[in-house]
Design a protein around this motif. Structure first.
Motif, short mmCIF file in Angstrom:
data_model
loop_
_atom_site.label_atom_id
_atom_site.label_comp_id
_atom_site.label_asym_id
_atom_site.label_seq_id
_atom_site.Cartn_x
_atom_site.Cartn_y
_atom_site.Cartn_z
N GLY A 84 -15.46 0.16 -1.44
CA GLY A 84 -15.33 -0.56 0.06
C GLY A 84 -15.50 -2.06 -0.25
N GLN A 85 -15.91 -2.52 0.47
CA GLN A 85 -16.37 -4.16 0.19
C GLN A 85 -16.32 -4.63 -1.52
N GLY A 86 -16.52 -6.09 -1.33
CA GLY A 86 -17.16 -6.14 -2.89
C GLY A 86 -15.79 -7.58 -3.63
N ASP A 87 -15.91 -7.60 -4.56
CA ASP A 87 -15.59 -8.61 -5.85
C ASP A 87 -13.80 -7.82 -5.99
N PRO A 88 -12.61 -7.99 -5.69
CA PRO A 88 -11.21 -7.34 -5.97
C PRO A 88 -11.65 -7.00 -7.70
N VAL A 89 -11.87 -8.24 -8.19
CA VAL A 89 -11.40 -8.52 -9.43
C VAL A 89 -12.61 -7.44 -10.32
N LYS A 90 -13.94 -7.06 -9.36
CA LYS A 90 -15.06 -6.47 -10.54
C LYS A 90 -14.26 -4.79 -9.90
N GLY A 123 -2.64 7.98 -0.08
CA GLY A 123 -3.03 8.93 -1.33
C GLY A 123 -3.52 10.24 -1.28
N GLY A 124 -4.00 10.28 0.12
CA GLY A 124 -4.25 12.13 0.26
C GLY A 124 -2.62 12.63 0.61
N GLN A 125 -1.47 12.44 1.62
CA GLN A 125 -1.10 13.00 1.41
C GLN A 125 -0.42 13.82 0.15
N LEU A 126 0.10 12.90 -0.80
CA LEU A 126 0.80 12.48 -2.13
C LEU A 126 -0.74 13.75 -2.92
N ASP A 127 -1.56 13.89 -2.10
CA ASP A 127 -2.68 14.68 -3.22
C ASP A 127 -2.91 13.64 -4.88
N LEU A 128 -3.16 12.41 -4.04
CA LEU A 128 -3.43 11.50 -5.50
C LEU A 128 -4.69 10.72 -5.12
N PRO A 129 -5.41 10.48 -6.75
CA PRO A 129 -6.97 10.54 -6.40
C PRO A 129 -6.95 8.60 -6.48
N VAL A 130 -7.96 8.06 -5.13
CA VAL A 130 -7.69 6.46 -4.52
C VAL A 130 -8.95 6.34 -5.30
N TYR A 131 -9.35 5.15 -6.24
CA TYR A 131 -10.47 4.43 -6.35
C TYR A 131 -10.83 4.09 -5.45
N ASP A 132 -12.01 3.52 -4.81
CA ASP A 132 -12.20 2.72 -3.72
C ASP A 132 -14.18 1.68 -3.99
N VAL A 139 -5.43 2.23 -7.12
CA VAL A 139 -6.94 1.03 -6.69
C VAL A 139 -7.11 1.00 -5.52
N ALA A 140 -8.09 0.52 -4.62
CA ALA A 140 -8.18 -0.17 -3.34
C ALA A 140 -8.63 -1.45 -3.02
N CYS A 141 -7.34 -2.75 -3.76
CA CYS A 141 -8.40 -3.70 -4.05
C CYS A 141 -8.19 -4.97 -2.93
N ASP A 142 -7.54 -4.25 -2.14
CA ASP A 142 -7.82 -5.09 -0.31
C ASP A 142 -8.63 -5.46 0.22
N VAL A 143 -9.69 -5.84 -0.15
CA VAL A 143 -11.10 -5.84 1.00
C VAL A 143 -11.25 -6.48 2.30
N TYR A 144 -9.83 -6.96 2.25
CA TYR A 144 -10.11 -8.26 3.17
C TYR A 144 -9.09 -7.68 4.34
N ARG A 145 -8.10 -7.17 4.54
CA ARG A 145 -7.46 -6.58 5.71
C ARG A 145 -7.89 -5.22 6.04
N PRO A 146 -8.51 -5.45 7.84
CA PRO A 146 -9.30 -4.12 8.37
C PRO A 146 -8.44 -2.91 7.62
N ALA A 147 -8.77 -1.31 7.63
CA ALA A 147 -8.52 -0.69 7.31
C ALA A 147 -7.25 0.21 5.76
N THR A 205 0.38 -1.41 -0.24
CA THR A 205 -0.23 0.18 -0.15
C THR A 205 1.25 0.81 0.20
N THR A 206 1.59 1.56 0.61
CA THR A 206 2.75 2.79 1.27
C THR A 206 3.58 2.36 0.01
N ASN A 207 4.52 1.93 -0.80
CA ASN A 207 5.32 1.74 -1.79
C ASN A 207 4.10 2.00 -2.79
N GLY A 208 2.91 1.08 -3.39
CA GLY A 208 1.26 1.48 -4.18
C GLY A 208 2.16 3.25 -4.39
#
Length: 450
Positions: free
Chosen positions: A164-170, A153-162, A136-144, A115-118
């Motif tokens: 929430g929960q769901g199928d990571p492939v979708k 992403g916010g610290q670097l002013d980068l957009p994040v697509y998420d 893109v947040a595809c890790d829906v299993y690990r808490p937080a 996450t951090t290095n991405g």
């Protein structure tokens, strides 16, 4: 920093070689025994060490080396060349899409730093190549995990697509459509990890690979895990097929064996290296430069690149004019220290200086001292920064209270500043003869850079 122990042991072996006018085959083989032990202690795999030492010995005992005027230097040159080849020989870059967004899939075990290095990688590619990344947040299993990606992403002013929960492939498929619609030319998929490699994890990653057809699959591995990092790379490559590796935590106590073993064992190149906790501390992995650092020869190319990235042309012209007029102030001094801090960890910068890295790496580089300097100068009035001669005892006590530093530190700073100011006068009058008289590390580097 990784490789410190290896560098020290290799330099000790080569120092003994340099102490002899001529070398015999026995001298070379004795040195190679020490090299073998040093590499094994650095957690390089046994097979890699055996092959490496065999190649170096075969080349080093030839008549061209033993009969040369500088046989020790020839042996070091061979070690340098073989280390470079061991780590891949040439730089390996990201595979970019010819059209549409470039999709980079980040995979790895939990805790490796995906996450951090991405986010670091996205920030680097935006800064250096003008990319418009989407995380893109595809890790829906690990808490937080999703929240962590949003924070970095916010610290670097980068957009994040998420979603929430769901199928990571979708989620990955929808994110790719979102990127096309919103002009993002780089998509980085932060996938789930596990504490161990299992079928469920690999099946999900294979389905994602089929769905979005990534241009580059990067395995993120923790350098501090040593040979476990190499084993993880082998397992992921066999099950999924990876294109390269991001090696994290090279600034820690890692012995460095993973960096030297991964390419040789898996055939996959290390493409990027995380060199610190800050979000700008990631850099391309250059095998030749890393080999040079390992052998204590420095890395001036990377040092110059870091300086250029933090170079402010407008400030430089302003400083040049001040030097001409001999009006260098504490405000200017603070600006230069900030530019130095912007180049990254000072102990890492020290390791990039040829012939000085081993000496400076063993010294403690006090990062807090720069913060104290900044606090002291910011606690002064603009008039005091322009004219430090105004600082009498009562003013110093006020500054000490405002900065949280004792008066003795203020006096030390003023003495260091005087040394730098005297040096700038020498430079402006064309009478500068070197840095021999300076004892303040950051000031020395700062003036050297200009």
């Amino acid at each position: 920093m990784a490789f410190e122990g290896l560098t020290e042991k290799l330099n000790a072996a080569f120092k003994r070689l340099r102490g002899k006018g001529r070398l015999s085959e026995a001298d070379v083989k004795e040195a190679m025994r020490e090299v073998r032990l040093a590499l094994l202690e650095a957690d390089v795999s046994y097979k890699v060490v055996k092959d490496f030492v065999g190649k170096v010995t075969e080349r080093a005992v030839g008549s061209d080396v033993l009969d040369s005027l500088t046989p020790a230097q020839q042996v070091i040159k061979i070690v340098n060349e073989e280390l470079t080849a061991l780590m891949g020989g040439t730089d390996s870059r990201l595979i970019m899409a010819n059209s549409g967004p470039t999709v980079v899939m980040l995979v790895g075990l939990q805790g490796a730093g995906k996450t951090t290095n991405g986010a670091k990688l996205a920030g680097y590619l935006r800064k250096m190549y003008g990319k418009r990344p989407l995380l893109v947040a595809c890790d829906v299993y690990r808490p937080a995990a999703v929240e962590q990606l949003k924070v970095v992403g916010g610290q670097l002013d980068l957009p994040v697509y998420d979603e929430g929960q769901g199928d990571p492939v979708k989620i990955a498929e929808n994110a790719l459509r979102h990127a096309r619609d919103h002009g993002n030319d780089l998509v980085l998929l932060d996938t789930a990890g596990r504490l161990h490699i299992d079928d469920a994890l690999m099946d999900e990653l294979r389905r994602m690979k089929t769905a979005v057809r990534p241009n580059d699959i990067l395995l993120v591995v923790d350098a501090m895990t040593g040979q476990d990092a190499v084993n993880a790379a082998t397992a992921f490559d066999e099950a999924l097929g990876i294109d390269g590796v991001v090696l994290t935590k090279l600034d820690g106590d890692a012995r460095g064996g993973a960096a030297l073993s991964i390419r040789a064992v898996t055939g996959k190149p290390v493409k990027f290296a995380g060199t610190g906790e800050k979000l700008d501390m990631i850099e391309p992995f250059h095998p030749d430069r890393m080999a040079s650092r390992i052998l204590g020869m420095g890395d001036m190319l990377t040092l110059i690149e870091k300086a250029e990235q933090n170079y402010d042309e407008k400030q430089a012209k302003k400083l040049q004019e001040k030097l001409r007029k001999s009006s260098f102030t504490l405000e200017d001094y603070l600006d230069q220290l900030r530019q130095l801090k912007g180049m990254g960890d000072l102990s890492q910068i020290a390791g990039m200086l040829p012939g000085m890295g081993d000496k400076l790496q063993n010294a403690t580089v006090d990062e807090k001292a720069l913060s104290h300097t900044e606090a002291i100068i910011l606690s002064m009035t603009p008039r005091e920064r322009e004219n430090p001669d105004l600082l009498n005892a009562s003013r110093k006590r006020r500054i000490a209270a405002g900065s949280g530093c004792p008066v003795v530190e203020i006096n030390r700073l003023l003495k260091q500043f005087e040394m730098v100011r005297d040096l700038t006068k020498q430079v402006s009058r064309g009478r500068f003869t070197g840095f021999g008289g300076m004892g303040h590390g950051p000031g020395k580097k700062k003036r050297k850079k200009k």
